[in-house]
Design an enzyme around this catalytic site. Structure first.
Site, mmCIF file in Angstrom:
data_model
loop_
_atom_site.group_PDB
_atom_site.id
_atom_site.type_symbol
_atom_site.label_atom_id
_atom_site.label_comp_id
_atom_site.label_asym_id
_atom_site.label_seq_id
_atom_site.Cartn_x
_atom_site.Cartn_y
_atom_site.Cartn_z
ATOM 1 N N SER A 256 68.334 92.259 -34.615
ATOM 2 C CA SER A 256 69.153 93.475 -34.473
ATOM 3 C C SER A 256 70.471 93.313 -35.224
ATOM 4 O O SER A 256 70.952 94.232 -35.881
ATOM 5 C CB SER A 256 69.409 93.770 -32.998
ATOM 6 O OG SER A 256 70.215 92.760 -32.442
ATOM 7 N N ARG B 40 70.983 95.911 -38.216
ATOM 8 C CA ARG B 40 72.007 96.933 -38.012
ATOM 9 C C ARG B 40 72.915 97.012 -39.238
ATOM 10 O O ARG B 40 73.171 98.083 -39.793
ATOM 11 C CB ARG B 40 72.839 96.613 -36.779
ATOM 12 C CG ARG B 40 73.937 97.652 -36.529
ATOM 13 C CD ARG B 40 74.778 97.316 -35.318
ATOM 14 N NE ARG B 40 73.964 97.157 -34.134
ATOM 15 C CZ ARG B 40 73.727 95.992 -33.556
ATOM 16 N NH1 ARG B 40 74.255 94.896 -34.059
ATOM 17 N NH2 ARG B 40 72.987 95.918 -32.487
ATOM 18 N N ASN C 174 72.734 100.141 -41.944
ATOM 19 C CA ASN C 174 73.895 101.010 -42.142
ATOM 20 C C ASN C 174 74.337 101.019 -43.595
ATOM 21 O O ASN C 174 74.615 102.078 -44.158
ATOM 22 C CB ASN C 174 75.054 100.542 -41.264
ATOM 23 C CG ASN C 174 75.005 101.173 -39.894
ATOM 24 O OD1 ASN C 174 75.370 102.336 -39.740
ATOM 25 N ND2 ASN C 174 74.542 100.430 -38.921
#
Lengths: 156, 281
Positions: free
Chosen positions: B210, B214, B218
């Site tokens: 994660s 992440r 992004n």
């Protein structure tokens, strides 16, 4: 977008960067920060101490001012008392002096009176002798009758 | 915009999403890949030169600047550079403060490195998307991705290192038994061991995945939007101007994203290491 050996290169460079940061970057900066923190704390403490001391000094100054005023008042009071005493003394002395002078004058007057009386007495004696001489028309031995003349004169 | 007249939109996008890959191609031998297909054929033992170059360059910049300031750091009146560095260091310290790993001398410098490095790598996203690749094309480099954090290798590289640290400190603080117990004895007690292991194992493995996905997601999405906006420049006057406006708006918004993502990466690293340092679950 392939996973390949780049990942190991990234891991390695990441590890080196972290090691370098830990070894050479973090400590001096944190040290400077800590030092400044202590410095500021010391400065604040010193300022507080200074303020406290100033307060004490102010208090002390007030106290000594008060004491000085008190002393001045005491001195003034004493001086007044002494002045009154001096005046009193002077008055007494003057009175005494006056009295003394009066006594002296009285004595002098008495003396003068006595002296005048003596002179008068003598004169009256002489006059009496002269009168008696004239009355008697006879020479009287002055020496022989001095006693009588003097007793007459003393009775005057 | 920088693409040649014959380039289609799809080619333009694909071109921008291809790293400069160096590796051993089964047919052409050692060399730089000439297309994304060729790069894929190079397999695992190929390296993204652009990712490595820019990440190391930015990391080096970070180290150089912070080291220079750190060497001259004074406890007296700080200059502008020192002020800035101290603000960042203080910010990291605040985040590490009151965690179980506060005593660990590694965690705070690690967090600082992550925050600044990731921020700088993200910042590359704000450089006009075609500028550096166009300059590079002048000296014969045909593929160039200048934002290392849009390469999963970079984000997974970092998160795997952090994963390693999580496991290392879990075992160091709790012992092998304690760590194994933490993985197998919760949340269902010792009779639910397989279920526990499954749950806790997923929980553990999810951390690095994660963390890296992440950041990657992004930044990748952000760059993709920059690429799509850049496509509008080819669409005439009106589209071009609105594209410029959009580019500006998105860049302003992106400033928030790149900072936030760097911050999240740092904070989660601290949180994970904090959990690894905590004795009881």
């Amino acid at each position: 977008m392939n996973i390949n050996v780049t990942i190991f290169g990234q891991m390695l460079s990441f590890a080196v960067f972290v090691w370098f940061t830990m070894k050479f970057i973090w400590p001096p900066i944190v040290k400077a920060l800590e030092e400044r923190k202590t410095k500021i704390a010391e400065g604040l403490a010193a300022a507080e101490r200074g303020q406290h001391e100033q307060e004490l000094a102010e208090k002390r100054a007030k106290e000594s001012l008060h004491e000085a005023k008190r002393q001045a008042a005491e001195i003034k009071h004493n001086a007044e008392k002494q002045a009154a005493l001096i005046v009193e003394e002077a008055r007494d002395k003057a009175k005494e002096e006056g009295h003394r002078q009066m006594l002296v004058a009285q004595a002098e007057i008495e003396q003068e009176t006595n002296k005048a009386r003596e002179v008068l007495r003598a004169k009256v004696g002489e006059l009496a002798v002269l009168g008696a001489e004239k009355i008697l028309r006879k020479e009287i031995d002055a020496n022989a009758h001095r006693d009588i003349v003097e007793s007459v004169a003393r009775q005057i | 915009m920088a693409g040649s007249e014959t380039q289609t939109s799809a080619e333009y996008i694909k071109h921008h999403l291809t790293n400069l890959t160096f590796g051993n191609h089964p047919e052409h031998g050692w060399g730089v890949a000439h297309s994304s297909a060729e790069a894929a054929e190079m397999g695992f033992w190929a390296i993204h030169l652009d990712t490595m170059f820019f990440s190391i360059l930015l990391g080096g910049l970070f180290l150089y600047f912070f080291h220079k300031v750190g060497k001259a750091a004074t406890s007296g009146v700080p200059d502008t550079a020192q002020n800035m560095v101290e603000a960042i260091v203080g910010f990291v310290q605040d985040n590490v403060h009151n965690t179980a790993c506060e005593r660990n001398p590694l965690v705070a410098p690690l967090a600082l490195t992550i925050f600044v490095w990731v921020f700088l790598m993200n910042l590359m996203d704000l450089i006009p998307i075609d500028l550096v690749p166009w300059l590079a094309s002048l000296i014969g480099i045909h593929f160039l991705k200048i934002v290392p954090t849009t390469d999963p290798n970079a984000t997974f590289g970092m998160s795997l290192m952090i994963f390693g640290l999580i496991i290392y400190y879990s075992i160091k603080v709790k012992g092998v038994g304690g760590f194994a117990g933490e993985l197998t004895l919760h949340p269902f007690g010792k009779w639910g061991m397989p279920a526990n292991l499954l749950l806790e194992g997923i929980n553990l493995v999810a951390k690095p995945i994660s963390l890296s996905l992440r950041l990657f997601g992004n930044l990748y999405a952000g760059e993709m939007i920059f690429i799509l906006i850049a496509l509008m420049y080819g669409g005439g006057m009106v589209l071009g101007i609105s594209g410029g406006v959009l580019q500006f708006v998105w860049a302003v918004f992106h400033v928030l994203i790149i900072t936030l993502q760097a911050f999240i990466f740092m904070v989660l690293t601290i949180v994970y290491l904090d959990m690894a340092h905590q004795e009881s679950h």
